[in-house]
Structures are given as structure tokens and as C-alpha cells.
Design a protein around this motif. Sequence first.
Motif, PDB file in Angstrom:
ATOM      1  N   THR A 149     -46.369 -27.458  87.954  1.00  0.00           N
ATOM      2  CA  THR A 149     -46.065 -26.688  86.728  1.00  0.00           C
ATOM      3  C   THR A 149     -46.006 -27.302  85.363  1.00  0.00           C
ATOM      4  N   LEU A 150     -46.427 -26.726  84.394  1.00  0.00           N
ATOM      5  CA  LEU A 150     -46.248 -27.071  83.180  1.00  0.00           C
ATOM      6  C   LEU A 150     -45.935 -25.761  82.137  1.00  0.00           C
ATOM      7  N   TYR A 151     -44.900 -25.857  81.237  1.00  0.00           N
ATOM      8  CA  TYR A 151     -44.543 -24.754  80.569  1.00  0.00           C
ATOM      9  C   TYR A 151     -44.128 -25.192  79.123  1.00  0.00           C
ATOM     10  N   ARG A 152     -44.418 -24.385  78.081  1.00  0.00           N
ATOM     11  CA  ARG A 152     -43.957 -24.442  76.855  1.00  0.00           C
ATOM     12  C   ARG A 152     -44.014 -23.049  75.973  1.00  0.00           C
ATOM     13  N   ASP A 153     -42.843 -23.011  75.510  1.00  0.00           N
ATOM     14  CA  ASP A 153     -42.912 -21.591  74.609  1.00  0.00           C
ATOM     15  C   ASP A 153     -42.596 -22.115  73.054  1.00  0.00           C
ATOM     16  N   GLY A 154     -43.654 -22.463  72.576  1.00  0.00           N
ATOM     17  CA  GLY A 154     -43.569 -23.415  71.336  1.00  0.00           C
ATOM     18  C   GLY A 154     -43.488 -22.335  70.379  1.00  0.00           C
ATOM     19  N   PRO A 155     -43.520 -22.849  68.958  1.00  0.00           N
ATOM     20  CA  PRO A 155     -43.164 -22.059  67.873  1.00  0.00           C
ATOM     21  C   PRO A 155     -44.878 -21.113  67.567  1.00  0.00           C
ATOM     22  N   ASP A 156     -45.963 -21.741  68.120  1.00  0.00           N
ATOM     23  CA  ASP A 156     -46.944 -20.869  67.793  1.00  0.00           C
ATOM     24  C   ASP A 156     -47.107 -20.004  68.887  1.00  0.00           C
ATOM     25  N   TRP A 157     -47.370 -20.307  70.089  1.00  0.00           N
ATOM     26  CA  TRP A 157     -47.606 -19.645  71.437  1.00  0.00           C
ATOM     27  C   TRP A 157     -47.165 -20.235  72.695  1.00  0.00           C
ATOM     28  N   PRO A 158     -46.814 -19.443  73.675  1.00  0.00           N
ATOM     29  CA  PRO A 158     -46.422 -19.950  75.023  1.00  0.00           C
ATOM     30  C   PRO A 158     -47.439 -20.523  75.729  1.00  0.00           C
ATOM     31  N   LEU A 178     -54.361 -21.616  84.122  1.00  0.00           N
ATOM     32  CA  LEU A 178     -53.747 -21.803  82.766  1.00  0.00           C
ATOM     33  C   LEU A 178     -53.702 -20.301  81.920  1.00  0.00           C
ATOM     34  N   GLU A 179     -52.210 -20.134  81.519  1.00  0.00           N
ATOM     35  CA  GLU A 179     -52.095 -18.757  80.817  1.00  0.00           C
ATOM     36  C   GLU A 179     -51.489 -19.168  79.509  1.00  0.00           C
ATOM     37  N   ARG A 180     -51.809 -18.291  78.696  1.00  0.00           N
ATOM     38  CA  ARG A 180     -51.176 -18.472  77.193  1.00  0.00           C
ATOM     39  C   ARG A 180     -50.657 -17.026  76.786  1.00  0.00           C
ATOM     40  N   GLY A 181     -49.919 -17.243  75.622  1.00  0.00           N
ATOM     41  CA  GLY A 181     -49.272 -15.942  75.095  1.00  0.00           C
ATOM     42  C   GLY A 181     -49.926 -15.793  73.563  1.00  0.00           C
ATOM     43  N   THR A 182     -49.699 -14.791  72.907  1.00  0.00           N
ATOM     44  CA  THR A 182     -49.967 -14.688  71.411  1.00  0.00           C
ATOM     45  C   THR A 182     -48.891 -14.868  70.540  1.00  0.00           C
ATOM     46  N   TYR A 183     -47.701 -14.778  71.024  1.00  0.00           N
ATOM     47  CA  TYR A 183     -46.686 -15.204  70.106  1.00  0.00           C
ATOM     48  C   TYR A 183     -45.461 -15.665  71.025  1.00  0.00           C
ATOM     49  N   PRO A 184     -44.414 -16.629  70.292  1.00  0.00           N
ATOM     50  CA  PRO A 184     -43.340 -16.863  71.028  1.00  0.00           C
ATOM     51  C   PRO A 184     -42.582 -15.895  71.836  1.00  0.00           C
ATOM     52  N   GLY A 185     -42.229 -16.359  73.076  1.00  0.00           N
ATOM     53  CA  GLY A 185     -41.403 -15.339  74.009  1.00  0.00           C
ATOM     54  C   GLY A 185     -42.174 -14.188  74.378  1.00  0.00           C
ATOM     55  N   GLY A 186     -43.632 -14.236  73.979  1.00  0.00           N
ATOM     56  CA  GLY A 186     -44.390 -12.819  74.390  1.00  0.00           C
ATOM     57  C   GLY A 186     -44.840 -13.203  75.925  1.00  0.00           C
ATOM     58  N   PRO A 187     -45.514 -12.140  76.412  1.00  0.00           N
ATOM     59  CA  PRO A 187     -46.140 -12.176  77.740  1.00  0.00           C
ATOM     60  C   PRO A 187     -47.313 -13.067  77.883  1.00  0.00           C
ATOM     61  N   LEU A 188     -47.360 -13.700  79.079  1.00  0.00           N
ATOM     62  CA  LEU A 188     -48.598 -14.695  79.250  1.00  0.00           C
ATOM     63  C   LEU A 188     -49.614 -14.049  79.865  1.00  0.00           C
ATOM     64  N   GLU A 189     -50.877 -14.430  79.531  1.00  0.00           N
ATOM     65  CA  GLU A 189     -52.183 -13.828  80.256  1.00  0.00           C
ATOM     66  C   GLU A 189     -53.101 -15.035  80.534  1.00  0.00           C
ATOM     67  N   HIS A 190     -53.941 -14.653  81.576  1.00  0.00           N
ATOM     68  CA  HIS A 190     -54.769 -15.639  82.160  1.00  0.00           C
ATOM     69  C   HIS A 190     -55.707 -16.275  80.910  1.00  0.00           C
ATOM     70  N   ASP A 191     -55.781 -17.501  80.895  1.00  0.00           N
ATOM     71  CA  ASP A 191     -56.684 -18.152  79.707  1.00  0.00           C
ATOM     72  C   ASP A 191     -57.921 -18.669  80.587  1.00  0.00           C
ATOM     73  N   PHE A 192     -57.928 -19.512  81.354  1.00  0.00           N
ATOM     74  CA  PHE A 192     -58.919 -20.175  82.359  1.00  0.00           C
ATOM     75  C   PHE A 192     -58.372 -20.666  83.417  1.00  0.00           C
ATOM     76  N   ASP A 193     -59.319 -20.972  84.373  1.00  0.00           N
ATOM     77  CA  ASP A 193     -58.827 -21.743  85.572  1.00  0.00           C
ATOM     78  C   ASP A 193     -59.485 -23.094  85.670  1.00  0.00           C
ATOM     79  N   MET A 194     -59.135 -23.938  86.270  1.00  0.00           N
ATOM     80  CA  MET A 194     -59.200 -25.389  86.423  1.00  0.00           C
ATOM     81  C   MET A 194     -59.394 -26.069  87.722  1.00  0.00           C
ATOM     82  N   VAL A 195     -60.160 -26.843  87.992  1.00  0.00           N
ATOM     83  CA  VAL A 195     -60.019 -27.312  89.564  1.00  0.00           C
ATOM     84  C   VAL A 195     -60.018 -28.872  89.317  1.00  0.00           C
TER      85      VAL A 195
END
Length: 143
Positions: A94-103, A121-138
Motif C-alpha cells: 500500500t501507498l497513501y498520501r493525503d497531500g495539500p492538493d488531493w489524496p 489506484l484511487e484518488r480524491g478531489t480535495y484533502p481529507g475527501g473520499p477516495l474514488e477509483h482512478d485506474f487499475d494496474m498490473v
Amino acid sequence: MAREPEPTLEQLNVLVGAWKTTIPSAETQGRTTFEWLEGGGFLIQRSTVERPEYPNAVSVIGATGSDRAFQQHYFDSRGVARIYDMTLRDGIWTLYRDGPDWPQRFVGRFSEDGNTITARLERGTYPGGPLEHDFDMVYSRIL
């Protein structure tokens, strides 16, 4: 209550080698390598992608020493630099960040033989916000 053992750099050996990477939804491939920094101490990850709209990257991974985890320091060809908290336990990376731009979150599951990593891979739209599916990778081991 028993404490979990501190991570050791040897846990990262499961990543060492060369991997073909595939992003099925984008029909694109790349290559990622993991190798120890000369003299040890850090694992170096280099990633290239066959399509110019995707960044190439280099990351440095090391143990944090105090919280049973690792950190990945990421740098890419766009000039982007980020720091991710990282774990590698029970066949899950696992890798995770809740950066100043988006998690962002990466969850990779190793196959039983350790030669394939299926990642979401998941990303949010604002810091601390919910995460949504971005893309899959193999990741498929080639060396």
C-alpha cells in the motif's frame, strides 16, 4: 498486547527485479525496476511508460524506523515530487498520501507466486475527501 515487529528492508526484496506494467483501461504498457541503492539502505524504483502523456518516475523507498512502515519519495518527469506512506504486509503493498492538493491510495495484491501484482489506484478531489477509483494496474515480473 504484542507489538508488530519493525519492518526490515529485507521485506522489500519481494519487489526487486524488473516488471512489465500494464494499465488495461488505457491500453498502455511500461516497465518498472526495483534495485538496491549501492551500499544498501534504500530501494530505488524507476518507472517508464510507453506513451508520452504519462510521466516517467524515480522513487526512493526506505524504512521510517518508528511506525512499522516505509516511505516512498516520488519524483517524475513533470517535476512533481510527493511523499507516500507505504506498507508491505501479508502480500499487500500500500501507498497513501493525503497531500495539500488531493489524496491518493495504491493497493497492490501479490499473486501466490509473487510474480504478479494487481493494483487499484484511487484518488480524491480535495484533502481529507473520499477516495474514488482512478485506474487499475498490473505488474508482471520479467526478471
